[in-house]
Design an enzyme around this catalytic site. Structure first.
Site, PDB file in Angstrom:
ATOM      1  N   GLU A  53       1.479  -5.001   0.041  1.00 22.44           N
ATOM      2  CA  GLU A  53       2.716  -5.711  -0.282  1.00 22.44           C
ATOM      3  C   GLU A  53       2.497  -7.191  -0.602  1.00 22.44           C
ATOM      4  O   GLU A  53       2.984  -8.071   0.122  1.00 22.44           O
ATOM      5  CB  GLU A  53       3.728  -5.565   0.853  1.00 22.44           C
ATOM      6  CG  GLU A  53       4.203  -4.145   1.077  1.00 22.44           C
ATOM      7  CD  GLU A  53       5.366  -4.054   2.057  1.00 22.44           C
ATOM      8  OE1 GLU A  53       5.861  -5.102   2.523  1.00 22.44           O
ATOM      9  OE2 GLU A  53       5.778  -2.926   2.362  1.00 22.44           O
TER      10      GLU A  53
ATOM     11  N   GLU B 138       4.495   3.970   2.943  1.00 18.53           N
ATOM     12  CA  GLU B 138       5.443   3.548   3.981  1.00 18.53           C
ATOM     13  C   GLU B 138       6.833   4.008   3.592  1.00 18.53           C
ATOM     14  O   GLU B 138       7.281   3.810   2.459  1.00 18.53           O
ATOM     15  CB  GLU B 138       5.455   2.018   4.164  1.00 18.53           C
ATOM     16  CG  GLU B 138       4.198   1.443   4.771  1.00 18.53           C
ATOM     17  CD  GLU B 138       4.324  -0.056   5.055  1.00 18.53           C
ATOM     18  OE1 GLU B 138       5.464  -0.543   5.224  1.00 18.53           O
ATOM     19  OE2 GLU B 138       3.282  -0.726   5.096  1.00 18.53           O
TER      20      GLU B 138
END
Length: 447
Positions: A173, A354
């Site tokens: 991320e 995720e």
């Protein structure tokens, strides 16, 4: 890929589908000062007064460093086929440079051996936000040199552990580092500097590309790719202004990372919005985008929430939120983002690394945790992922966030995201109702 299911029947995933769960080093390992580990920016940030809820730190977290064998047994008992975790850079290079710390490498060797012994495929992330503090002191991700140091770190890890890891993820991320660490400032290093933020974005992307090249030079068998949190951006109304605002918002949320990694160019609308004098635009050197777009084997997608963009460039909520107030619960967003990636960037293999939410979990008198909300969330998002697969998305695996309750960054320990409840005073693990449900899903190949 054959997906045996009828329109009205149960959802069945391919027999070789990679059912998994995910964690990250700083959030679960603890042992912050053991076996030669150096300081990370999250050690510094979390120990600063007022930075985290209740002053919580990851010093102990879920004590996974000492309890990893117990945690691996839980993964085996759930039937996990894949475990996505991260390697702590300051555990390998305490100061971010130099010869690797053998005691740190030994921990990950033990972890990897334990996964293989239990028939669980490792998926290792090189960087999940725990930058060595020494590198931050030298400029952090604002410094191009940090990307070069990351390549050295990646090479050291590949050399030591590459024979045990079939899939590597590079940077987790990068957008969250940019937005939360350098725009909002509620994550480490706690900056609020938009001009620095997008230079950081470029250097994170460069670090990714350099790590890909390091793996290609060191090993010809392991697969590698980035891990991006992608948020579908929808106009909040039917006006042309909202459509234009949503397009630019999508540029900053998604295309800034997807285009550079998979097309070798930054989106022109974002560069124009930043302006030619921005540190990012001035920081792009000849050959950088060629490095950034080095060929990858897969893309890891992390989906949590949609974004609705108003005509003035603001945002609004349309759907119920979880205990994480930023998270709107909208399963169709999973379908939309997966199909969009395949439509716009081709049939690159995808993995969801995720997906999850925090729920108000508490231990009942009979030693159970009834997290029905998590089950509903996962069922609906898995159904959306399955629908994307039937429409041609090459999705290989799905990892619940997260395996264990953990240190949730600036929220400390107040939010519980795990399939497994951690009683922090005793470090006792208790399977939640969602864990039992997920075990059945894995055993049945669907639901």
């Amino acid at each position: 890929m054959s997906i045996p299911t009828g329109p009205a029947g149960p959802l069945r995933f391919p027999d070789d589908f990679g059912w998994g769960a995910a964690t990250s080093a700083y959030q679960i390992e603890g042992a912050a000062k053991e076996d030669g580990r150096g300081e990370s920016i999250w050690d510094t940030f979390s120990r600063a007064p007022g930075r985290t809820r209740n002053g919580d730190t990851g010093d102990v977290a879920a004590d996974h460093y000492h309890r990893y064998a117990e945690d691996l047994d839980l993964m085996r008992d759930l039937g996990l086929r894949s475990y996505r975790f991260s390697i702590s850079w300051p555990r390998i290079q305490p100061d971010g440079t130099g010869a690797p710390n053998q005691r740190g490498l030994d921990f990950y060797r033990r972890l990897l051996d334990g996964l293989h012994d239990r028939g669980i495929a490792p998926m290792a992330t090189l960087f999940h936000w725990d930058l060595p503090q020494a590198l931050q002191d030298a400029g952090g991700w604002e410094s191009r040199d940090t990307a070069l140091r990351f390549a050295d770190y990646a090479d050291a890890v590949f050399t030591a552990l590459g024979d045990r890891v079939p899939v590597w993820l590079t940077i987790n991320e990068p957008k969250t580092v940019v937005q939360n660490g350098y725009l909002i400032g509620h994550h480490a290093p706690g900056r609020q500097d938009p001009d620095a933020a997008y230079l950081v974005a470029h250097h994170l992307q460069l670090a990714h590309g350099l790590a890909v090249r390091a793996l290609r030079a060191a090993d010809g068998t392991a697969r590698i790719g980035p891990a991006l949190n992608l948020h579908p951006c929808y106009p909040a109304d039917d006006s042309p202004q909202a459509a234009a605002a949503a397009r630019l918002y999508d540029g900053y949320e998604n295309r800034l990372y997807l285009d550079s990694l998979l097309k070798g160019s930054y989106p022109e609308d974002v560069l124009a919005d930043l302006g030619p004098g921005s540190r990012m635009v001035r920081g792009i050197r000849d050959g950088d985008l060629e490095v950034i777009s080095s060929s990858v084997d897969l893309l890891a997608v992390q989906y949590y929430t949609p974004i609705y963009v108003t005509a003035d460039g603001g945002t609004e909520h349309r759907w119920p939120t979880s205990e994480a107030g930023w998270q709107q619960i909208y399963p169709d967003g999973m379908y939309d983002i997966l199909t969009r990636v395949t439509r716009d960037y081709g049939a690159i293999p995808l993995t969801v690394t995720e997906n999850g939410l925090p729920t108000p979990d508490s231990l009942a008198a009979d030693d159970t945790i009834d997290d029905a909300g998590r089950i509903s969330f996962l069922r609906d998002h898995l159904a959306a992922a399955h629908r994307a697969m039937t429409d041609g998305v090459p999705l290989e695996s799905f990892h619940v966030w997260s395996m264990l309750d953990n240190f949730e960054w600036d929220e400390g320990y107040d939010q519980r995201w795990g399939l497994v409840y951690v009683d922090y005073p005793s470090q006792r693990r208790v399977l939640k109702r969602s864990a039992h449900w997920y075990r059945s899903v894995i055993a049945d190949g669907g639901f």
